[in-house]
Design an enzyme around this catalytic site. Structure first.
Site, short mmCIF file in Angstrom:
data_model
loop_
_atom_site.label_atom_id
_atom_site.label_comp_id
_atom_site.label_asym_id
_atom_site.label_seq_id
_atom_site.Cartn_x
_atom_site.Cartn_y
_atom_site.Cartn_z
CE1 TYR A 264 -3.17 -2.84 0.20
CE2 TYR A 264 -3.40 -2.52 2.55
CZ TYR A 264 -3.74 -3.19 1.41
OH TYR A 264 -4.63 -4.22 1.47
CD GLU B 216 -20.27 -4.87 21.16
OE1 GLU B 216 -20.22 -5.82 20.36
OE2 GLU B 216 -21.05 -4.83 22.14
#
Length: 398
Positions: free
Chosen positions: A302, A378
């Site tokens: 990348y 979360e």
């Protein structure tokens, strides 16, 4: 745009986001072929007023939401793939797939982006333009973004190509619900190198009758580190890490070949090029000094992830308005991890932002991303959903 309303809506969307995240977490898939993940995302998007296109070469999903008036096109990215590793978190929704784990938070990214699609679909009339939701496979070294670009990602909305792009990435060691971004280089490039040292095999008791590649390989490893400290600008840094050395078959045989493998990281294309040239020069030079051959192969990975400075500043301001000034921070330095969202940012201005997800009740050292024991808070997905939506709404304000 009322930020408190965005966060309230995101709070209402959080239970569904958590449920989707846990389903994805239990059924992780690696690479560009993610049929289970794709089906779960399509099911979660069902019923929304969006146009969906499935990838041809990957399991990517491109979903387009048309706003209430004409205008530009903004892209929001969420990656979907997992890592090839076993999970040891002990959570009751642990991976059910052997040697596959969502250890980098992509399950959160996907769920947050679904939540943002739902939120923005309810605000279509506020959008002067359109949103492209990029659900991407193959981020973990499989070049999924590049394949989606080759299939026409930026032209998903005919006649109005993508003009800006935004992505979030959760970080398990940063405070939950806090946003971090910087203009310019955000993340490093990542390339792989292999060096094959060829000598002559022989008996372990008589190395003078052979040409032992093992000490030559060891000398190359050490010389590479000296090359970094003596030829690479401290303020434009690079990293060369040798992570594997393979050679030999038994204790009394000098092998003919030794193999060195590792990773190359840089925060600019200039340093990236210097590192490639330096590895080749050092390896071949050390090999020649011992009358051995050292062949270098560099596999491009990348590129450097470069945030557009103006866009990054805008997202920082958006995060400050949305979450509070104390929860929006400008990063002083880039990180040496890599991202294939860099391919998108090479084509259009945009930014990647980090979102803290450290469990607030964690005891002891926090497990980092890519750990077999990493756990994410979360609750940070509420902030993530609202951030995705807020950036799109700001870009497409009437």
């Amino acid at each position: 745009m009322a930020n408190d309303t965005l966060l309230e809506e995101a709070r209402d969307l959080l239970p569904d986001a958590v449920a989707l995240r846990r389903e994805l977490h239990q059924r992780p898939e690696v690479g560009n072929d993610l049929p289970i993940t794709q089906d779960l995302v399509l099911e979660a998007l069902d019923g929304l007023p969006i146009t969906i296109t499935k990838g041809e070469s990957t399991s990517g999903i491109v979903a387009v939401l048309e706003g209430g008036a004409d205008g530009p096109t903004v892209l929001l990215r969420g990656d979907m793939d997992a890592l090839p590793m076993s999970e040891d978190t002990g959570v009751d929704f642990s991976s059910r797939h052997e040697h596959s784990m969502h250890a980098c938070g992509h399950d959160l990214h996907t769920s947050m982006l679904v939540g943002a699609a739902r939120q923005l679909a309810g605000r279509r009339d506020d959008l002067a333009g359109r949103v492209v939701f990029m659900f991407q496979p193959g981020e973990e070294g499989h070049h999924g973004a590049r394949f989606m670009l080759e299939e026409g990602l930026l032209d998903a909305a005919p006649g109005m190509p993508v003009s800006s792009a935004f992505a979030l990435h959760v970080i398990s060691t940063l405070p939950s619900g806090m946003a971090f971004v910087r203009g310019g280089t955000m993340m490093a490039s990542a390339d792989e190198f292999t060096i094959t040292v060829t000598g002559r095999g022989g008996h372990g008791s008589a190395p003078y009758q052979a040409l032992d590649p093992v000490p030559i390989a060891c000398e190359i490893v050490m010389a590479l580190q000296s090359m970094i400290t003596r030829s690479i600008d401290t303020f434009d840094p690079g990293v060369v890490s040798v992570t594997q050395i393979h050679t030999g078959t038994t204790n009394n045989v000098i092998p003919e070949k030794a193999f060195i493998n590792g990773t190359i990281r840089a925060v600019s294309e200039a340093t990236r090029g210097k590192l490639h040239a330096g590895i080749k020069r050092v390896a071949e030079g050390v090999g020649a000094a011992h009358d051995a051959a050292a062949d270098v192969e560099v596999i491009f990975g990348y590129p450097v992830t470069v945030n557009d400075a103006a866009f990054a500043d805008r997202t920082l301001a958006i995060a400050g308005d949305l979450l509070g000034a104390s929860k929006a921070h400008k990063m002083p330095n880039p990180v040496m991890g890599a991202e294939d969202f860099s391919y998108v940012l090479q084509r259009v201005p945009g930014a990647m932002m980090f979102l803290g997800a450290a469990p607030p009740d964690a005891k002891g050292p926090l497990a980092p991303n890519h750990s077999n024991r990493v756990v994410y808070d979360e609750a940070t997905m509420q902030s993530g959903i609202a951030l995705y939506s807020a950036v799109a709404l700001e870009q497409l304000a009437k």
